[in-house]
Design an enzyme around this catalytic site. Sequence first.
Site, PDB file in Angstrom:
ATOM      1  N   HIS A  26       7.961 -13.841   1.818  1.00  0.00           N
ATOM      2  CA  HIS A  26       6.649 -13.974   2.447  1.00  0.00           C
ATOM      3  C   HIS A  26       5.796 -14.802   1.479  1.00  0.00           C
ATOM      4  O   HIS A  26       6.005 -14.737   0.265  1.00  0.00           O
ATOM      5  CB  HIS A  26       6.071 -12.573   2.620  1.00  0.00           C
ATOM      6  CG  HIS A  26       4.802 -12.503   3.393  1.00  0.00           C
ATOM      7  ND1 HIS A  26       3.577 -12.798   2.847  1.00  0.00           N
ATOM      8  CD2 HIS A  26       4.558 -12.153   4.676  1.00  0.00           C
ATOM      9  CE1 HIS A  26       2.636 -12.626   3.767  1.00  0.00           C
ATOM     10  NE2 HIS A  26       3.203 -12.226   4.881  1.00  0.00           N
TER      11      HIS A  26
ATOM     12  N   ASP B 111       8.652  -6.863  -3.508  1.00  0.00           N
ATOM     13  CA  ASP B 111       7.715  -6.867  -2.394  1.00  0.00           C
ATOM     14  C   ASP B 111       8.269  -5.879  -1.369  1.00  0.00           C
ATOM     15  O   ASP B 111       9.212  -6.180  -0.642  1.00  0.00           O
ATOM     16  CB  ASP B 111       7.620  -8.292  -1.831  1.00  0.00           C
ATOM     17  CG  ASP B 111       6.912  -8.337  -0.481  1.00  0.00           C
ATOM     18  OD1 ASP B 111       6.530  -7.268   0.037  1.00  0.00           O
ATOM     19  OD2 ASP B 111       6.758  -9.455   0.047  1.00  0.00           O
TER      20      ASP B 111
ATOM     21  N   GLN C  69       8.016  -4.463   3.723  1.00  0.00           N
ATOM     22  CA  GLN C  69       8.878  -4.108   4.865  1.00  0.00           C
ATOM     23  C   GLN C  69       9.964  -3.119   4.459  1.00  0.00           C
ATOM     24  O   GLN C  69      10.854  -2.815   5.265  1.00  0.00           O
ATOM     25  CB  GLN C  69       9.536  -5.368   5.452  1.00  0.00           C
ATOM     26  CG  GLN C  69       8.571  -6.466   5.842  1.00  0.00           C
ATOM     27  CD  GLN C  69       7.710  -6.102   7.059  1.00  0.00           C
ATOM     28  OE1 GLN C  69       7.994  -5.157   7.795  1.00  0.00           O
ATOM     29  NE2 GLN C  69       6.646  -6.851   7.246  1.00  0.00           N
TER      30      GLN C  69
ATOM     31  N   LYS D 111       0.958  -1.251   7.278  1.00  0.00           N
ATOM     32  CA  LYS D 111       2.295  -1.372   7.903  1.00  0.00           C
ATOM     33  C   LYS D 111       2.988  -0.015   7.944  1.00  0.00           C
ATOM     34  O   LYS D 111       4.015   0.160   8.577  1.00  0.00           O
ATOM     35  CB  LYS D 111       3.150  -2.367   7.129  1.00  0.00           C
ATOM     36  CG  LYS D 111       2.620  -3.806   7.209  1.00  0.00           C
ATOM     37  CD  LYS D 111       3.516  -4.733   6.444  1.00  0.00           C
ATOM     38  CE  LYS D 111       2.835  -6.036   6.086  1.00  0.00           C
ATOM     39  NZ  LYS D 111       2.751  -6.992   7.183  1.00  0.00           N
TER      40      LYS D 111
ATOM     41  N   CYS E 255       4.482 -16.398   7.904  1.00  0.00           N
ATOM     42  CA  CYS E 255       4.127 -16.530   6.479  1.00  0.00           C
ATOM     43  C   CYS E 255       5.381 -16.716   5.631  1.00  0.00           C
ATOM     44  O   CYS E 255       5.485 -16.150   4.528  1.00  0.00           O
ATOM     45  CB  CYS E 255       3.334 -15.329   5.984  1.00  0.00           C
ATOM     46  SG  CYS E 255       1.761 -15.152   6.787  1.00  0.00           S
TER      47      CYS E 255
HETATM   48  N1  PLP Z   1       5.378  -9.217   2.158  1.00  0.00           N
HETATM   49  C1  PLP Z   1       5.997  -9.055   3.319  1.00  0.00           C
HETATM   50  C2  PLP Z   1       7.497  -8.994   3.336  1.00  0.00           C
HETATM   51  C3  PLP Z   1       5.265  -8.933   4.490  1.00  0.00           C
HETATM   52  O1  PLP Z   1       5.895  -8.773   5.652  1.00  0.00           O
HETATM   53  C4  PLP Z   1       3.850  -8.992   4.422  1.00  0.00           C
HETATM   54  C5  PLP Z   1       3.028  -8.927   5.641  1.00  0.00           C
HETATM   55  O2  PLP Z   1       3.439  -9.330   6.710  1.00  0.00           O
HETATM   56  C6  PLP Z   1       3.250  -9.145   3.184  1.00  0.00           C
HETATM   57  C7  PLP Z   1       4.041  -9.256   2.069  1.00  0.00           C
HETATM   58  C8  PLP Z   1       1.768  -9.214   3.021  1.00  0.00           C
HETATM   59  O3  PLP Z   1       1.176  -8.000   3.324  1.00  0.00           O
HETATM   60  P1  PLP Z   1      -0.417  -7.868   3.336  1.00  0.00           P
HETATM   61  O4  PLP Z   1      -0.890  -8.950   4.269  1.00  0.00           O
HETATM   62  O5  PLP Z   1      -0.655  -6.505   3.888  1.00  0.00           O
HETATM   63  O6  PLP Z   1      -0.903  -8.048   1.972  1.00  0.00           O
END
Ligand code: PLP
Length: 409
Positions: free
Chosen positions: A126, A203, A206, A229, A367
């Site tokens: 992401h 990260d 998910q 999430k 993203c």
């Molecule tokens: N990392 C992953 C794998 C994600 O799916 C997301 C959000 O879709 C994020 C990071 C970013 O999360 P946030 O927008 O809540 O900071």
Amino acid sequence: MSEAGYDVERIRQDFPALSMLVRGKPLVFLDSAASAQKPRQVIDAVTKMYEAEYANVHRGLHYLSELATARYEGAREKVQTFINARHSHEIIYTRGTTDALNLVAQSYARAFLEEGDEIIITTMEHHSNIVPWQMIRDEKGLVLKAADVDEEGVFHLSSLEALITDRTKIIAIPHVSNVLGTVLPVKEIAALAHKAGAVLVVDGAQGVTHMPVDMQDLDCDFYAFSGHKLYGPTGIGILYGKEELLEKMPPVQGGGDMINTVTLEKSTWADLPHKFEAGTPPIVQAVGLGAAVDYVNAIGMAAIGAHEGDVLTYATQRLASVEGLRLIGTAPGKASVLSFVMECAHPHDISTIIDQAGVAVRAGHHCAQPLMERYDVPAMARASLGLYNTRQDIDALVDSLEKVREIFS
Ligand code: PLP
């Protein structure tokens, strides 16, 4: 009720949004990877806090401030237990995953990496696990490399191993890809990182939502995730970090609550976790996250994972029957994300058309622009599952995709 006793119909009743009609049709919500719907228990906890338990935390010696502080710090302990961190002060409240990953880059990488040091990520990140590293790379003259996935979305440890050198200082990976659903072997990667003298940043946006996670078992150094999430409020996330690393890291933001003493000449920092939590924190959001943790714990993360796995298997089979549809990301053991393209229609058109049937999926680059490039597509449609999805939701998705085919052929 499913064989395993997972009463999804009962669970669905906890989510007010799931009984909505959208464009005259029952909502079929398949966009939980972007943000999950909220159960009544979380909504009630947030409302109760605003109505009867609200004041600023850590600052007052009055009843409401003490109560709010107890709720706020209690939520931290719930998160600690949920991810099996060794200490509650290893749980730093942030605004979300993005904020948490930026904190590691701006504090750890800025303080401890030197020109020429290397950071390894993957092609399936992401943007929030790419851009913070690019920013600090440019500032400090670091090197940023990316390990690839194969065509099916399988991640091979060898692709990462091949990039490790004696300058590798940080390895940053997703626990689960938000596009491919690939689950990375965090524990093995932690061992590789440590052998190379690097820290592992995960990260977990998910990951934590689909399976039990155990910080002491995974042995990663940092793990980031978002409350929204995980069926909790927006504006709250977690950075888990090992105590010995957090202790030596400098704060990134200065202000109230993060200090021990302040004179006009200099300041000293508060102990963990407050050193990283400057200013009035997201008090109610943290309490809402605590309620979300209670909620998923009551069902059980393993049971949630098993239920989602069943719906995922069903969805994979049903989507394979849609002519001209290509599923992207078919790694064995993948988690609850189904990204796809169709020969006949652009993902944006797919999403707009099936929305008419009340089916909510996401379309775009998710993203993850480098991954779109990797698969040579401008965008993908993505159906993602939460603990409340059913096989009937998948039937509704497939029916609506058949309509897309009719319209475009
Ligand atoms: N990392 C992953 C794998 C994600 O799916 C997301 C959000 O879709 C994020 C990071 C970013 O999360 P946030 O927008 O809540 O900071």
